[in-house]
Design a protein around this motif. Sequence first.
Motif, PDB file in Angstrom:
ATOM      1  N   HIS A 114     -15.077 -20.646   8.072  1.00 62.88           N
ATOM      2  CA  HIS A 114     -14.324 -19.518   8.367  1.00 62.88           C
ATOM      3  C   HIS A 114     -12.924 -19.783   8.584  1.00 62.88           C
ATOM      4  N   ALA A 115     -12.121 -18.653   8.974  1.00 59.61           N
ATOM      5  CA  ALA A 115     -10.964 -18.694   9.447  1.00 59.61           C
ATOM      6  C   ALA A 115      -9.913 -19.911   8.578  1.00 59.61           C
ATOM      7  N   ARG A 116      -9.526 -20.730   9.467  1.00 56.84           N
ATOM      8  CA  ARG A 116      -8.669 -21.659   8.517  1.00 56.84           C
ATOM      9  C   ARG A 116      -9.100 -22.480   7.508  1.00 56.84           C
ATOM     10  N   ALA A 146      -9.335 -20.527   4.354  1.00 56.66           N
ATOM     11  CA  ALA A 146      -8.182 -20.319   3.598  1.00 56.66           C
ATOM     12  C   ALA A 146      -7.845 -21.498   3.103  1.00 56.66           C
ATOM     13  N   GLU A 157      -7.677 -21.849  -0.971  1.00 53.97           N
ATOM     14  CA  GLU A 157      -6.322 -22.163  -1.855  1.00 53.97           C
ATOM     15  C   GLU A 157      -6.591 -23.592  -2.713  1.00 53.97           C
ATOM     16  N   SER A 167     -12.204 -17.605  -3.691  1.00 51.82           N
ATOM     17  CA  SER A 167     -12.136 -16.273  -3.023  1.00 51.82           C
ATOM     18  C   SER A 167     -12.256 -16.230  -1.529  1.00 51.82           C
ATOM     19  N   ILE A 168     -11.403 -16.090  -0.681  1.00 58.67           N
ATOM     20  CA  ILE A 168     -11.664 -16.290   0.865  1.00 58.67           C
ATOM     21  C   ILE A 168     -12.723 -15.259   1.251  1.00 58.67           C
ATOM     22  N   LEU A 225      -3.899 -14.741   1.365  1.00 59.69           N
ATOM     23  CA  LEU A 225      -4.798 -15.080   0.224  1.00 59.69           C
ATOM     24  C   LEU A 225      -5.908 -13.777   0.146  1.00 59.69           C
ATOM     25  N   ASP A 234      -7.121 -11.888  -3.602  1.00 56.18           N
ATOM     26  CA  ASP A 234      -8.596 -12.431  -3.822  1.00 56.18           C
ATOM     27  C   ASP A 234      -9.296 -11.982  -5.068  1.00 56.18           C
ATOM     28  N   THR A 235      -9.911 -12.816  -5.642  1.00 61.39           N
ATOM     29  CA  THR A 235     -10.582 -12.455  -6.728  1.00 61.39           C
ATOM     30  C   THR A 235     -12.078 -11.350  -6.662  1.00 61.39           C
ATOM     31  N   TYR A 262     -16.548 -13.377  14.125  1.00 61.41           N
ATOM     32  CA  TYR A 262     -15.107 -13.457  13.411  1.00 61.41           C
ATOM     33  C   TYR A 262     -14.775 -12.736  12.319  1.00 61.41           C
TER      34      TYR A 262
END
Lengths: 92, 566
Positions: free
Chosen positions: A15-17, A20, A24, A50-51, B78, B82-83, B120
């Motif tokens: 999750h989160a950082r 990401a 990337e 895809s995040i 991002l 996103d795809t 979250y």
Amino acid sequence: MPERTATIASRSGLHARPAALFAEAAGEQPVEVTIAMQGEPADDALDAASILSLMTLGAAKGDVVVLRAEGDGADAALDALVKLLETDLDAE
Amino acid sequence: MQNFQGVGVSPGRIIGSVRQMPKPVSEPPSGERLAADVAPEDAVAGLKAAAQSVHDELKGRADSASGDGKAVLEATALMAKDTMLLKSAAKLINAGSSAERAIWEAGASVSEMLHNLGGYMAERATDVLDVRARIVAELRGVPAPGIPASETPFILVAEDLAPADTATLNPSVVLALVTSGGGPQSHTAIIARSLGLPAVVAAHGVDEIADGTEVYVDGAAGFVAVSPSEEQRAAATAWAETSATLAEFDGNGTTADGHLVPLLANVGGAKDAVAAAALGAQGVGLFRTEFCFLERDTEPSVDEQAAAYKAVFDAFPGKKVVLRTLDAGADKPLPFLTDATEPNPALGVRGYRTDFTTPGVLERQLEAIARAASESDADVWVMAPMISTAAEAGRFASLCAAAGIQTPGVMVEVPSAALTAATVLREVGFASLGTNDLTQYAMAADRQLGPLAELNTPWQPAVLRLVQLTVEGAAQEGSGREGDPKPVGVCGEAAADPALAVVLTGLGVTTLSMTARSLAAVGTVLKTVTLEQAQELARLALSAPSALEARDWVRAKLPVLEELGL
């Protein structure tokens, strides 16, 4: 198709950082990489770049995921991404 | 010259140029089709280009941000390209939808998916909606929603600010806040006071001021003027000097004749507590414990809570720290405690009342508090929010006693508690007036509603009378720790208004707790009056027929406020 398994090392899971950073890195690879929870069919695999897909995957610390890719550079790409998943990115 | 009158909520006199907050992006009509002369491939390419530029803009902002804000912005950037999001939008475009509508719907379904995952992920659901709105704005060629990004300082004008805007509000660039909506207790007001920015809310008509217009803002008088006069320029210059001297509190809250009124800080965690101690706070009058619980699906463990509480106590060794037990419900919902479907959450199961429906959480919190208190040098007092009756106060006191907590108290926010203060205080050691909720309930006016701003001020004589009744009840009940009446503090926004602070002191309130940034201003003004003068001003305010007159009459007798620009 080349594939690797990896155990999520980040404390907060994917999750989160960590998500990401991983998304990337996956996006920077020359090949398309997919991710799925271990034991799930390859057809259900999600885009690793895809995040949002990573977040819906909901992989927690200790979960095992499968990365797959095809084409030139697939093996190198997978190795690099496995290394990232097995690092505790929250600690950095 | 054009003037706008609103409600001043955070003092300061400043001149700067206006930047309007862009209007929220409107939803593209349902069923909006792709224009006949646009090929779907071109629409998809256009969407991708728009997404890329939103990504680049957010990435650029992430690069100049730091800490948690940076991580959130990076993730949000991002999401823009996103795809998963773009592929599902492309599918809709290929089926004939307009690009705007396609990304709107794609964003909605992704956001719902995240929301349903909870925790979250649910928090990130709003980020997806933010990204979606930015892409639609980009496609339409209108400014992106949210606080404008700018290198040059500006005065932000908006309809109202949301709590989420705080994260992107850079106080080194934003000089002041002016809103057409909102009230004295709105999020804008709270954000402004915590950042120390001059602010005027409910200033009807300011939405029409053009970007780049030079205006004068007086955050105490609630006044905004286009094309500032020479006097206003001089006032802004003078403020720049006084504000520097008002930045530091000497740590001694007292009237001119030496009647001590300790000035305490409202804090929400260890970081706030350390900052408040550095600003001279004589203790903590309101430690909100929600931070430990918010954004969680399950209750934090006793160990986890104890560690978090101790971190706050440790910032004030030997000093008083008044902790408020969990205050969930209404505007602070918690999945494991409150029921989001209540028709009237402000009158629902909130504050202490969550113990009726989910017993155990409060007892475990008290256990954690007692443990943290025993391991620190702070003088820990504990109070329950939303107490309505003496029976509730009594039960809370017995829970505290069972946990080994010495000084139990209650928040007085419900008018019934003020009206029966003597019997309520027979059960506990002290009371603290939460003037925000007390005002909302006394006036039956929702805190967040702009049209009710005039009702929703603690200057309402009815609210001041409830404060007086609470103090009288405490006096009737008799001895506190040293034979004096039991202490009655104020920890609502009212305490941060220097003029009201004088009135509250005159009414017999024993401590004032506020956002740490207001300590110096309140301390400075309090030192200019004797207790007798404060009592006279309190009588004056109580006798006023309206909140406006109460405020004006008191301010007229306190010329120091005008001199200092407060």
